[in-house]
Each structure stands twice: as structure tokens, then as C-alpha cells.
Design an enzyme around this catalytic site. Structure first.
Site, PDB file in Angstrom:
ATOM      1  N   HIS A  12      39.496  37.338  36.437  1.00  0.00           N
ATOM      2  CA  HIS A  12      38.907  37.760  35.160  1.00  0.00           C
ATOM      3  C   HIS A  12      40.010  38.099  34.164  1.00  0.00           C
ATOM      4  O   HIS A  12      39.984  37.665  33.007  1.00  0.00           O
ATOM      5  CB  HIS A  12      38.053  39.020  35.353  1.00  0.00           C
ATOM      6  N   HIS A  19      39.645  38.711  42.795  1.00  0.00           N
ATOM      7  CA  HIS A  19      38.476  38.406  41.949  1.00  0.00           C
ATOM      8  C   HIS A  19      38.685  38.981  40.549  1.00  0.00           C
ATOM      9  O   HIS A  19      38.483  38.283  39.543  1.00  0.00           O
ATOM     10  CB  HIS A  19      37.223  38.999  42.595  1.00  0.00           C
ATOM     11  N   GLU A  20      39.104  40.245  40.483  1.00  0.00           N
ATOM     12  CA  GLU A  20      39.312  40.884  39.175  1.00  0.00           C
ATOM     13  C   GLU A  20      40.502  40.273  38.446  1.00  0.00           C
ATOM     14  O   GLU A  20      40.496  40.150  37.216  1.00  0.00           O
ATOM     15  CB  GLU A  20      39.500  42.394  39.340  1.00  0.00           C
ATOM     16  N   ASN A  42      31.838  35.647  36.286  1.00  0.00           N
ATOM     17  CA  ASN A  42      31.108  35.739  37.550  1.00  0.00           C
ATOM     18  C   ASN A  42      30.250  34.505  37.788  1.00  0.00           C
ATOM     19  O   ASN A  42      29.688  33.923  36.853  1.00  0.00           O
ATOM     20  CB  ASN A  42      30.211  36.979  37.564  1.00  0.00           C
TER      21      ASN A  42
END
Length: 908
Positions: A160, A156-157, A167
């Protein structure tokens, strides 16, 4: 100054705790190499943490591989181990890997308990993030219930960081209205769960269905969407990777375009997978046909700092007092900037190279003074940069390998043979920081910084800008604890006439004060120097060096907290003042400032974005006054006020990152950047417990029909408002601009995109719009007019904006950039009835009819509260409004009873 051959644009404003440097990550045959994960020096020694990091990345790799349709995996990772941890045979010395360019930092949470992983993203959609932040507790797997498995959260990170996606949840607005239905902010819309609230009193808590807010049509404050532990939906990782079945990113087909989340706001309703597909990573790879190997790891331990000064003493250094200025800046570095315990050597060069000092370890003021005597005092001959570098390698190798060593290279001359040693530089493993002095410094100089991860700086011949002093003040170690860094509090210069005074103040705050140094330089005669501490006591004892034309005063122990005043008097000459200090305590984080720009080439008419981050430890500092001074090679300067308002160039409001567009090019060539940051009565620190761009904190799960709550998330902004007064200055970054036309420069800059448009219903079906005004040129000046369009179909408004219904804006006159705009209108040609969803977007137009991008799309839903029925006997039951097929015991029966009573229309 001519155009730069193979020029590279990297702006790294290196302030205080280190520059935000370029990552070493490379994508090679579908595998990510050069990932640097650093363990913060303040993390207590724990060897198991290293294994936890390995396990996290190893688990993340196949998850990433499948989520990206077999395109990407983690190939190799370097783990930076703090210098204060015990040494082990398997720990090797880093080469280019530093804390400055680490992609992931594992650090203790601040405040305690704030263990959520997050990624710092200064840019917009599709732009790479800056760094991932994790805590030891998270990496150890102690937060599984709240964030899911570490490997999944890491992916998930990574999305980014690498692809600039955002998000798909929203902590500030968890529900929204669509076609008269209340919906949770989820992606994809197939995620199932219940809307419930936990109410606690006297140590006892109960779970209840959420009540309807009759004013908004949404649920009461505190209502949570609790997902079922068992799901079938596969997307999306940017909503909640902790759901077991979620193994994909949202695509164009299943993306929830209505949800008010950051991904939709910042990426124009595009799904995360669409943004990833637009990335260079995706465009340069094809899916693999075999399973990828497991990641490999190298363990690197930071050692002593080794630095060699390589200083130009060619004939051109006699121009404009350059040699004298080199001596002044060199003394600042040797007396103050370089840390205790470092090893320092010195080489000078003209047509050949000369060793002025072998490596000497700095243990006291004696070694510092001795090294200052080796600075060059005469200049003549040509310029052979490679000779200087090769001699520096020899000096270093006499004691240590060149891996991870630093070279500070200063030159003002051209050298057509510089590329001859590029291969040797690459193989050395040394980091080269470059200082280009004057307009004629070698055009390829920046290549040396780029290929080694060093800092590049440019100092003009305008003495009053103090650029050379700032460049050397910026060269603190990238691997030492921030408490050891030299912190620049002030940097000023002024040309005085007829016994004029240069007056000013410097704030010494409680986070600094150790090793405080006041340093004054002049160009002809010793000026009158007056300095008073905060109590009004005059300070004497300046050490005067008439040969170098400088004077300095080292304040003993810890400098007094407060405002120091200075007055300097002179005639017909230029004076400069530089003030530096260090952290007052190893346990109290100092206020630090770091900065960068958004890209590595400044090609007209593409604008630059300057970012400045101001923090005290993990706490952002808000409401500071931040100014950037940008100086071109022609000596012209432009002043920018940087803002943290969440508009224009600024991605997020009140996150301690201040931003602004730069469009005021006047010539091709190098530009230097200098930043002043002041915290006064309005500045305040803020503890941010829920980060903007990170994995979602799951409030609980529904298992077997029962809500199992997780511990409450740490409070947000718990100590917001603590006043912080400080002053900071730094310069030490440069960039190169190309394709700038000759004057008059045409206006090719449109207004910037409006990114913070908000809408709400007001009064008699009126719509109230608010946004931050863009400018004529991005976020500067004043736009000429606005175009506002509306639609009941969100995709039609996005894709067919020019065909959508236009609102009458005859009376709407744009304000100056960064002002708050308010506009109220009533939809005239759209039937606006109960349950109508209306979507609004804005475009700004400048005086030459250049148009901005379409704004973010705002939504309003008309909700007319139902009439309150006359009082009648009714069961003492809550007013639920949830799924009639709820699996939570008791809620299904309550729903049927409420429907039977007919007191509230049920929206399904």
C-alpha cells in the site's frame, strides 16, 4: 519572477500535529534504506516492543524478497523512541528522522481493541501512501489468528505504502454474481473455503450454511466466506497474506478481474503485480542473484528541541515593511509557537552574519521576552545566506551536535552563492525550514528544505493574507507530543478605509484553550480593539507594542469554551488577526489538521491535488467546511472548497481527508497555500474500526472440516455522529509552478475520471446509474456531455471502450461538478435475460472535446427470483447454497436432501 533553477515542488501544509513530510526512504541496490518506524509518545514504556519491531521487519524482509521475485528487501530501519522513555547508551540522537516523516507509527488503538494494521492512502492507483499504522498488540504477535504473522502483514501494508496498490477483498460486499453463480470476493479465484454464517442467541452460537436472499440472488446478510486453513494457492498477498501458502501478488494471469474490490475499482482491473511493475522501484532494479542480508536497525531517541533563527536583515528587507513584519512573526514564534524547554538561538545576516543570541533554554516568559529583543530592527547590505547558516551551525555546536537541530531561515533576497554550502548543510544533519519572503527570494532556497526534510513556505508582500505570520505559526516541533503544539485557530487580514470595522468570531472548542493568544497587527496606527469571551465579557489587558505595531492578549489558564467575538476598527491601513492555542489536556487529543499535495513538481498542465486531513486522535472529523486559499507570486488568489466525497481528487468518502484539484495557474513561480477548516452543526467525529486500506481481518478458519471462529471484529462507526464544533487555520506550505504559458492560458484540462460509478437493476430490467459529476476542468465547472458504453465482457469494455455499445444519453445534461448524477436506461440491443452480466463505464467530455479517463467499471447481474412453489410438507431444514463437496460435517447431507426435494435450484 524568473523560473527556478533546480526548483523542487513540495507542499507541506504544516498544521497542528505536524506536517505530512516527505519520507526518507531510498532504494539502494535492491534494499530499502531510511525507513523510519516511530513509537508514539503515548505508548507505555516497554523495551520488548523494540525487539518485536525488529523481529517483524526481519521476518518481513525475506517474504518481500520472494514475493517480488528477488527484487526488494529491507536494508536498514531507524526506530524512533519517545523522549519520555528511559535513556540508554545504545540510543543515539536522530538526524533528519522525525515523527513528521515517520513511515510507520506504532500507537495505541483507538478505540481499544481496534488493532488492525492499515495504511493511509490519500492518492490513487500507483501513488505512494502516506503512513502505516500499527498497534503494540499487533506488533507483539497477539493478533496472529486475525491477521496472520506480523512480518507478512507488514509486507501487505508496505505494498500500500510504497506502490499504491489496494485491497483485493471487500468488507462491504463479500459476494457477487457472475454467470448466475455466487462467488466470494477473493483473489486469486483459486482460494477455497465455505460460505457460512454464525448465529448467536442467549450466549450460544451455531454455525449454519448461508441462505439465499431470493431478492438479490446473493447470500443473506452476515454470510462469511471462511477460507480453509490448508490451501495450495500462492496468491494473493493483497487479499490475505495470512494464508500460509500465499507468497505472491496476483498477476495478470491469475488476477480476479470480476471481483468488486478496491484494487479493481481504483486500478482499472489491473493486478497488483502489474501496478508494482509500473513503479519506479521496479523499473530501476533487476532481480538479485544472491540472498539479501538481514535488516540492520538504529535506535534513535528524541531529545530536547534545538532551534536557531537565521534572519535576513539585508537592504531589501526595508521594502514593503518586511522587516517590521519579520519582527511581528518572530515575536509570535518566540512568545507562543516554540515549546517550553526548547533551546533557541538567533543569527542575523546581510553580507556577513551576526550572532544575536547564543542558545537559551526557554523555561519561562522571561527567556521569551529576552529573545524578542534580539530581533533585527535595522536593515542594510547584501545577502549571504551561507554566512548565516554557517554561523548558526557554530552557535548550535557550542552546546550540542547539529544532528537533529533545526534552523529557521528567512530571506527575501537573491544569493547566487547559496549552493556553495549545500554539502556542509547535508553533512550537518540539521533540518532547515525555509521562509521565502517576497517575489525575489533566492531561487535555490527550496533545495535546502528538500535535502534536510524541512518545511518550505512562501509569504507574499500582500499583508492582508497574513502569510508571514502563518509561516512562523506553523513551526511547531515535529517531535513533541501534539498536546504541546501551538494550534492556530484563526488567521485573518483586511485593508480598512474610513473607520471601517473588521468583525468576526473564533471558536474555542473543548480540545483546546490552554495558552490561548490573540495577536493583532497594523500598518500605520493603533486600531480600536474589542474582544468578548463567550459569556459576553469584554476582554482588556492587551499588551501594545507600538514599535513593532502589534498588540497581544494571553488568556490565563484555559480559555472559555464557545464563540469569541472580535471587532477591530481603523482607517486607511491593513489589520491582521492571529489566534493560537494549545491542547486543553494531555489526555484529550485536540482536533488537528494536516495537509499535503500529491507531487513535488507543478509542471503545467499537470494538476495539483491538495489534501487536508482532519482528525481528533484516530477519529476522522466528517462534514467539515474546508477551504484552501492559494496565492501566486503575482498576488492573485484562488479559493478551493475541499471535499470528502470519494469523487474526483478524493480517494475515499468519509475518511476525514478532504481533497480537490488545483488547475488555476496564472504564472510561473512560488505559490503559497492557506487552509481554513470549520466544524459546525454538521461536523461530527467518527470512530472507524475497520480501515479502508489494511490487512484483512479473518473471521475464522476451517481446519479438519470444522469452522473455528475468531472473536468478532470491533464494531464500525460505533460513536458516529458526535458533533464537533471548531475552527482551525494554517498556512505554511508553498510550491513552485513551471511551464505556465503567458495569458491567455489555454484550456488543456479535461474532466476528471469518474471513480464512484454504481449500477443496480430497477423495475422492468431498467439499469439505474449513479455517480458524482466531474467538471469541465477536472473537478471544477461543468462537463459538456457524457459517453456511456456497455458490454457483456468486462475486458472488452476496458480495452475497447470506443468500440463498445453506446447508450443513448441525449437527455442527460451534466450537472455542476461534485453534484450527484442519476441516469436510468434500458439496454435495447443486448439480450438481457436471467443471469446476464452487464458492465458499464462512463467518459466525460468538456466543451473543447477533451475527454476524461474511462470511469471505474460498474456491474449488474440480472437475477429473476424463482417462483415460490406451493406449500407442501418439507423437512425443517435451512436453505443452504454452498459447495456440494463441503467438508463441514452435515452440510453435504443437507445439500443432497435439498436437491432431492427440488425446492431450490442449486448454483454450483
Amino acid at each position: 519572477m524568473g523560473s527556478f533553477k533546480n526548483s523542487v515542488f513540495i507542499l507541506v501544509l504544516y498544521l497542528l500535529e505536524g506536517a505530512l513530510s516527505d519520507s526518507l526512504i531510498q532504494l539502494n541496490n535492491n534494499g530499502y534504506e531510511g525507513i523510519v518506524i516511530a513509537i508514539d509518545p503515548n505508548v507505555p514504556e516497554d523495551e520488548t516492543l523494540i525487539q518485536h519491531i525488529k523481529d517483524m521487519v526481519t521476518d518481513a524482509s525475506p517474504y518481500l524478497f520472494e514475493a517480488t521475485e528477488k527484487r526488494f528487501y529491507f536494508k536498514n530501519v531507524a526506530i524512533l523512541i519517545p523522549e519520555n522513555w528511559k535513556t540508554k547508551p545504545e540510543y543515539v540522537k536522530p538526524k533528519l528522522e522525525t515523527y513528521k516523516n515517520a513511515d510507520v507509527l506504532v500507537a495505541e488503538p483507538n478505540p481499544t481493541g481496534n488493532d488492525g494494521p492499515y495504511t493511509e492512502q490519500m492518492g490513487g492507483c500507483g501513488e505512494k501512501g502516506d503512513r502505516i499504522y500499527l498497534t503494540p498488540d499487533f506488533v507483539a504477535g497477539n493478533k496472529l489468528l486475525q491477521y496472520g504473522p506480523q512480518g507478512r502483514a507488514f509486507v501487505h501494508e508496505w505494498a500500500h505504502l510504497r506502490w499504491g496498490v489496494f485491497n483485493e477483498y471487500n468488507n462491504d460486499q463479500k459476494f457477487y454474481l457472475s454467470n448466475r453463480r455466487k462467488k466470494p470476493v477473493v483473489c486469486s479465484a483459486g482460494i477455497t473455503g465455505e460460505n457460512v454464517i454464525q448465529k448467536c442467541q442467549g450466549g450460544s452460537c451455531v454455525t449454519q450454511p448461508c441462505k439465499l436472499d431470493r431478492k438479490t440472488g446473493l447470500y443473506e446478510e452476515g454470510c462469511e466466506f471462511i477460507p480453509h486453513k490448508s490451501q495450495t494457492e500462492k496468491a494473493s498477498i493483497m487479499y490475505s497474506q495470512s494464508i500460509d501458502t500465499v507468497v505472491e501478488f496476483c498477476t495478470e494471469k491469475n488476477h480476479n478481474k470480476e471481483a468488486p474490490n478496491q484494487q479493481n475499482t481504483k486500478c482499472n482491473l489491473r493486478s497488483t503485480w502489474e501496478v508494482i511493475q509500473d513503479s519506479e522501484d521496479f523499473k530501476t532494479t533487476t532481480p538479485m542473484t544472491t540472498q539479501p542480508p538481514k535488516p540492520t536497525f538504529s535506535l534513535l531517541q528524541i531529545g530536547q528541541r534545538i532551534v536557531c533563527l537565521v534572519l535576513d536583515k539585508s537592504g531589501s528587507m526595508t521594502t514593503g515593511n518586511r522587516l517590521q513584519r519579520l519582527n511581528q512573526a518572530g515575536k509570535l514564534f518566540l512568545l507562543q509557537t516554540v515549546e517550553q524547554g526548547s533551546w533557541v538561538g538567533m543569527v542575523t545576516f546581510d553580507s556577513a552574519a551576526y550572532v544575536k543570541s547564543e542558545l537559551v533554554q526557554i523555561n519561562s516568559a522571561t527567556e521569551r521576552e529576552t529573545l524578542t529583543k534580539s530581533l533585527p530592527t535595522t536593515a542594510s547590505g547584501g545577502t549571504s545566506i551561507c554566512s548565516g547558516l554557517q554561523s548558526a551551525f557554530t552557535v548550535i555546536k557550542k552546546k550540542y551536535p547539529t544532528d537533529g537541530a533545526e534552523i529557521i531561515l528567512l530571506t527575501d533576497g537573491e544569493d547566487p552563492t547559496i549552493s556553495a554550502c549545500f554539502d556542509e548543510v547535508k553533512q550537518s544533519g540539521a533540518v532547515i525550514h525555509t521562509v521565502a519572503l517576497g517575489p525575489s527570494a533566492a531561487q535555490e532556497l527550496e533545495e535546502l528544505s528538500k535535502m534536510t526534510g524541512g518545511l518550505q513556505t512562501y509569504a507574499s508582500d500582500q499583508v492582508q493574507n497574513n502569510g508571514l505570520m502563518d509561516a512562523f505559526a506553523a513551526l511547531s516541533s515535529g517531535n513533541k507530543a501534539v498536546s504541546q503544539h501551538s494550534i492556530q485557530l484563526e488567521s485573518r487580514g483586511l485593508t480598512l478605509q474610513n473607520s471601517q470595522w473588521m468583525n468576526g468570531t473564533v471558536t474555542v472548542d473543548s480540545t483546546v484553550g490552554k495558552d490561548t493568544l490573540f495577536l493583532i497587527t497594523w500598518t500605520t496606527d493603533l486600531p480600536q480593539i474589542l474582544l468578548w469571551d463567550p459569556s459576553g465579557k469584554k476582554q482588556d489587558g492587551f499588551v501594545v507594542d507600538t514599535n513593532t505595531k502589534m498588540a497581544y492578549l494571553q488568556i490565563p489558564d484555559i480559555a472559555k469554551i464557545g464563540i469569541w467575538k472580535y471587532s477591530l476598527q481603523a482607517s486607511s491601513q491593513t489589520l491582521t488577526l492571529t489566534v493560537t492555542s494549545r491542547a486543553s489536556s494531555a489526555t484529550l487529543p485536540p482536533v488537528t489538521v494536516t495537509s499535503k499535495v500529491n507531487k513535488d513538481t507543478g509542471k503545467f498542465p499537470s494538476p495539483m491535488v491538495v489534501y487536508v486531513k482532519i482528525h481528533q486522535g484516530a477519529k476522522p472529523i466528517l462534514r467539515s467546511k474546508v477551504t484552501a486559499l492559494i496565492e501566486s507570486v503575482d498576488g492573485k488568489t484562488v479559493t478551493l472548497e475541499l471535499l470528502d466525497n470519494g469523487a474526483g481528487a478524493d480517494a475515499t468518502k468519509d475518511d476525514g481527508i478532504y481533497s480537490r484539484y488545483f488547475t488555476a495557474y496564472d504564472t510561473n513561480g512560488r505559490y503559497s497555500v492557506k487552509v481554513w477548516a470549520l466544524g459546525g452543526v454538521n461536523a461530527a467525529s467518527q470512530t472507524v474500526s475497520a480501515q479502508q486500506n489494511g490487512a484483512m481481518y479473518i473471521p475464522g478458519w476451517i481446519e479438519n472440516g470444522e469452522v473455528k471462529w475468531n472473536p468478532p471484529r470491533p464494531e464500525i462507526n460505533k460513536d458516529q455522529g458526535k458533533q464537533v464544533c471548531f475552527s482551525r487555520t494554517s498556512s505554511g506550505g508553498s510550491f513552485v509552478a513551471t511551464d505556465v504559458p503567458k495569458a491567455p492560458i489555454p484550456d488543456l484540462f479535461p474532466p476528471c475520471k469518474i471513480t464512484d460509478l454504481k449500477a443496480k437493476i430497477q423495475g422492468d430490467n431498467l439499469i439505474n446509474l449513479t455517480w458524482t459529476a466531474p467538471g469541465d476542468d477536472y473537478d471544477h465547472g461543468r462537463a459538456d456531455k457524457y459517453i456511456i458504453r456497455i458490454s457483456t465482457n468486462i475486458l472488452e469494455l476496458r480495452d475497447k471502450f470506443n468500440e463498445s455499445l453506446q447508450v443513448n444519453t441525449t437527455d442527460l445534461i451534466p450537472k455542476e461538478a461534485n453534484s450527484e448524477e442519476v441516469f436510468v436506461f434500458k439496454p435495447e440491443t443486448i439480450t438481457f435475460t436471467n443471469g446476464t452480466d452487464l458492465f458499464i463505464a462512463i467518459q466525460a467530455v468538456d466543451k473543447v472535446s477533451l475527454k476524461s479517463e474511462i470511469s471505474n467499471i460498474a456491474q449488474v447481474s440480472l437475477f429473476i427470483p424463482p417462483e415460490i412453489p406451493p406449500e407442501q410438507p418439507s423437512p425443517s431444514l435451512p436453505c443452504p447454497d454452498i459447495n456440494i463437496n463441503s467438508t463441514i460435517p452435515g452440510i453435504h447431507i443437507l445439500k443432497i436432501m435439498w436437491k432431492w426435494l427440488g425446492e431450490l435450484q442449486i448454483s454450483l
